[in-house]
Enzyme design. Structure first.
Site, PDB file in Angstrom:
ATOM      1  N   ASP A  41       0.607  48.116   9.768  1.00 30.91           N
ATOM      2  CA  ASP A  41       1.672  47.634   8.878  1.00 30.91           C
ATOM      3  C   ASP A  41       1.832  48.656   7.758  1.00 30.91           C
ATOM      4  O   ASP A  41       0.876  48.932   7.032  1.00 30.91           O
ATOM      5  CB  ASP A  41       1.242  46.275   8.310  1.00 30.91           C
ATOM      6  CG  ASP A  41       2.301  45.650   7.422  1.00 30.91           C
ATOM      7  OD1 ASP A  41       3.151  46.390   6.878  1.00 30.91           O
ATOM      8  OD2 ASP A  41       2.255  44.419   7.249  1.00 30.91           O
ATOM      9  N   ILE A  42       3.015  49.190   7.613  1.00 32.08           N
ATOM     10  CA  ILE A  42       3.224  50.283   6.661  1.00 32.08           C
ATOM     11  C   ILE A  42       2.970  49.838   5.220  1.00 32.08           C
ATOM     12  O   ILE A  42       2.619  50.659   4.370  1.00 32.08           O
ATOM     13  CB  ILE A  42       4.655  50.863   6.827  1.00 32.08           C
ATOM     14  CG1 ILE A  42       4.725  52.290   6.269  1.00 32.08           C
ATOM     15  CG2 ILE A  42       5.701  49.980   6.189  1.00 32.08           C
ATOM     16  CD1 ILE A  42       5.957  53.055   6.688  1.00 32.08           C
ATOM     17  N   GLY A  63      13.006  43.296   9.042  1.00 31.99           N
ATOM     18  CA  GLY A  63      12.162  44.377   9.549  1.00 31.99           C
ATOM     19  C   GLY A  63      11.298  45.016   8.480  1.00 31.99           C
ATOM     20  O   GLY A  63      10.773  44.343   7.586  1.00 31.99           O
ATOM     21  N   VAL A  64      11.187  46.319   8.548  1.00 33.44           N
ATOM     22  CA  VAL A  64      10.297  47.039   7.636  1.00 33.44           C
ATOM     23  C   VAL A  64      10.839  46.980   6.200  1.00 33.44           C
ATOM     24  O   VAL A  64      10.068  46.925   5.233  1.00 33.44           O
ATOM     25  CB  VAL A  64      10.078  48.479   8.155  1.00 33.44           C
ATOM     26  CG1 VAL A  64      11.280  49.350   8.001  1.00 33.44           C
ATOM     27  CG2 VAL A  64       8.867  49.105   7.511  1.00 33.44           C
ATOM     28  N   ASP A  65      12.152  46.968   6.066  1.00 30.02           N
ATOM     29  CA  ASP A  65      12.798  46.866   4.747  1.00 30.02           C
ATOM     30  C   ASP A  65      12.362  45.565   4.051  1.00 30.02           C
ATOM     31  O   ASP A  65      11.943  45.575   2.884  1.00 30.02           O
ATOM     32  CB  ASP A  65      14.317  46.877   4.981  1.00 30.02           C
ATOM     33  CG  ASP A  65      15.115  47.202   3.740  1.00 30.02           C
ATOM     34  OD1 ASP A  65      14.516  47.331   2.658  1.00 30.02           O
ATOM     35  OD2 ASP A  65      16.348  47.323   3.846  1.00 30.02           O
ATOM     36  N   SER A 149      15.304  53.450  12.428  1.00 29.89           N
ATOM     37  CA  SER A 149      16.455  53.101  13.295  1.00 29.89           C
ATOM     38  C   SER A 149      16.094  52.460  14.628  1.00 29.89           C
ATOM     39  O   SER A 149      16.999  52.147  15.410  1.00 29.89           O
ATOM     40  CB  SER A 149      17.358  54.326  13.581  1.00 29.89           C
ATOM     41  OG  SER A 149      18.079  54.697  12.438  1.00 29.89           O
ATOM     42  N   THR A 150      14.805  52.266  14.911  1.00 29.60           N
ATOM     43  CA  THR A 150      14.466  51.764  16.259  1.00 29.60           C
ATOM     44  C   THR A 150      14.273  50.248  16.309  1.00 29.60           C
ATOM     45  O   THR A 150      13.862  49.721  17.332  1.00 29.60           O
ATOM     46  CB  THR A 150      13.200  52.455  16.807  1.00 29.60           C
ATOM     47  OG1 THR A 150      12.109  52.196  15.929  1.00 29.60           O
ATOM     48  CG2 THR A 150      13.412  53.940  16.940  1.00 29.60           C
ATOM     49  N   GLY A 151      14.588  49.569  15.203  1.00 25.07           N
ATOM     50  CA  GLY A 151      14.526  48.104  15.215  1.00 25.07           C
ATOM     51  C   GLY A 151      15.936  47.569  15.356  1.00 25.07           C
ATOM     52  O   GLY A 151      16.584  47.752  16.392  1.00 25.07           O
ATOM     53  N   TYR A 153      18.637  48.666  14.245  1.00 27.81           N
ATOM     54  CA  TYR A 153      19.666  49.693  14.444  1.00 27.81           C
ATOM     55  C   TYR A 153      19.701  50.227  15.883  1.00 27.81           C
ATOM     56  O   TYR A 153      20.560  51.043  16.219  1.00 27.81           O
ATOM     57  CB  TYR A 153      19.488  50.844  13.448  1.00 27.81           C
ATOM     58  CG  TYR A 153      20.091  50.548  12.074  1.00 27.81           C
ATOM     59  CD1 TYR A 153      20.501  49.257  11.729  1.00 27.81           C
ATOM     60  CD2 TYR A 153      20.251  51.544  11.124  1.00 27.81           C
ATOM     61  CE1 TYR A 153      21.044  48.982  10.491  1.00 27.81           C
ATOM     62  CE2 TYR A 153      20.807  51.280   9.870  1.00 27.81           C
ATOM     63  CZ  TYR A 153      21.198  49.995   9.562  1.00 27.81           C
ATOM     64  OH  TYR A 153      21.748  49.722   8.330  1.00 27.81           O
TER      65      TYR A 153
HETATM   66  P1  ADP Z   1      16.127  49.829  11.435  1.00 25.90           P
HETATM   67  O1  ADP Z   1      17.187  48.931  10.845  1.00 25.90           O
HETATM   68  O2  ADP Z   1      16.150  51.226  10.838  1.00 25.90           O
HETATM   69  O3  ADP Z   1      16.161  49.822  12.930  1.00 25.90           O
HETATM   70  P2  ADP Z   1      13.846  48.011  11.392  1.00 25.90           P
HETATM   71  O4  ADP Z   1      13.054  47.599  10.205  1.00 25.90           O
HETATM   72  O5  ADP Z   1      14.648  46.960  12.071  1.00 25.90           O
HETATM   73  O6  ADP Z   1      14.748  49.248  10.900  1.00 25.90           O
HETATM   74  O7  ADP Z   1      12.880  48.683  12.460  1.00 25.90           O
HETATM   75  C1  ADP Z   1      12.365  49.990  12.345  1.00 25.90           C
HETATM   76  C2  ADP Z   1      10.979  50.005  12.950  1.00 25.90           C
HETATM   77  O8  ADP Z   1      10.061  49.478  11.995  1.00 25.90           O
HETATM   78  C3  ADP Z   1      10.810  49.162  14.211  1.00 25.90           C
HETATM   79  O9  ADP Z   1      10.136  49.949  15.185  1.00 25.90           O
HETATM   80  C4  ADP Z   1       9.946  48.001  13.763  1.00 25.90           C
HETATM   81  O10 ADP Z   1       9.079  47.557  14.792  1.00 25.90           O
HETATM   82  C5  ADP Z   1       9.125  48.645  12.663  1.00 25.90           C
HETATM   83  N1  ADP Z   1       8.534  47.751  11.651  1.00 25.90           N
HETATM   84  C6  ADP Z   1       8.918  46.524  11.269  1.00 25.90           C
HETATM   85  N2  ADP Z   1       8.097  46.053  10.303  1.00 25.90           N
HETATM   86  C7  ADP Z   1       7.153  47.021  10.079  1.00 25.90           C
HETATM   87  C8  ADP Z   1       6.013  47.140   9.241  1.00 25.90           C
HETATM   88  N3  ADP Z   1       5.674  46.166   8.407  1.00 25.90           N
HETATM   89  N4  ADP Z   1       5.283  48.286   9.303  1.00 25.90           N
HETATM   90  C9  ADP Z   1       5.625  49.288  10.152  1.00 25.90           C
HETATM   91  N5  ADP Z   1       6.694  49.241  10.968  1.00 25.90           N
HETATM   92  C10 ADP Z   1       7.451  48.119  10.945  1.00 25.90           C
END
Ligand code: ADP
Length: 209
Positions: A41-42, A63-65, A149-151, A153
């Site tokens: 987890d980032i 997602g990560v945001d 971008s791999t979630g 997007y």
């Molecule tokens: P985007 O809109 O750029 O696609 P997302 O957040 O939907 O961004 O996904 C981008 C990547 O981040 C995906 O591979 C997702 O699995 C990953 N992700 C989601 N949450 C976390 C986290 N807490 N830590 C690391 N990676 C994450």
């Protein structure tokens, strides 16, 4: 070649568990600096820069945001609203404080949406590259990226990981010999399958370079 990460020492080419036993890591040297992969987890990363996969309005999201804003607290959004009221263009990145996260900065990078951006390949590289330049300009030692971008997007991870690893690898080579504080760039992957895809891209990059 003996390579070192934060929590472990390993031989290049082997995938190992760190001391926690749960954390998978993979490290290669690119010139004088390290390119690392970790599974996790980032928001738990302790580095100078945590990169957020943001949207153009810097409005927060899922997602990560969502995870970064949730764990980092309101100070991050407060600063981005004040400093960047017009948001951030696709392919660019802006810096803010990191709130409660164990980092100095959060960089909000806007990657391309796979479905809507014809220039997605270039824009993805630019999003990674903008963060790397910003990190060097701010004198940072360490940067951790999510897979931008791999979630939501929709960018296929096999293709995006090639762009991500090439952009970072070429950048690390380009700062070789430059008096830069940068020590390592890490990707924090959220699933074992994403980790495996990135690992293959790292191996292919190393073979070709
Ligand atoms: P985007 O809109 O750029 O696609 P997302 O957040 O939907 O961004 O996904 C981008 C990547 O981040 C995906 O591979 C997702 O699995 C990953 N992700 C989601 N949450 C976390 C986290 N807490 N830590 C690391 N990676 C994450």
């Amino acid at each position: 070649m003996l390579l070192g990460g934060d929590n472990f020492v390993m031989k290049g080419g082997d995938m190992v568990s760190g001391r926690s036993g749960a954390m998978l890591s993979y490290v290669v040297n690119v010139s004088l600096r390290r390119l690392e992969l970790v599974l996790g987890d980032i928001t738990e990363q302790a580095v100078d820069v945590i990169v957020n996969a943001a949207n153009r309005r810097l409005a927060g999201g899922g997602g990560v945001d969502g995870a970064i804003h949730r764990c980092g607290g309101a100070a991050i959004m407060k600063e981005t609203r004040e400093k960047y009221p017009d948001g951030c263009k696709t392919g660019s990145a802006v810096a803010s404080n990191a709130g409660n996260l164990k980092a100095k900065y959060v960089f909000h990078a806007v990657g391309p949406n796979w479905y809507y951006e014809p220039d997605r390949f270039d824009l993805l590289g630019l999003a990674y590259g903008s963060c790397l330049k910003l990190a060097v300009n701010l004198g940072c030692r360490s940067v951790v990226f999510p897979s931008i971008s791999t979630g939501s997007y929709g960018y296929p991870i096999a293709e995006s990981s090639v762009v991500a690893i090439k952009t970072v690898g070429d950048f690390l080579k380009s700062v070789d010999g430059v008096n830069s504080s940068l020590e390592f760039v890490r990707f924090c992957l959220f699933s074992e399958s994403d980790f495996a895809v990135y690992r293959e891209s790292v191996d292919n990059y190393c073979k070709d370079n």
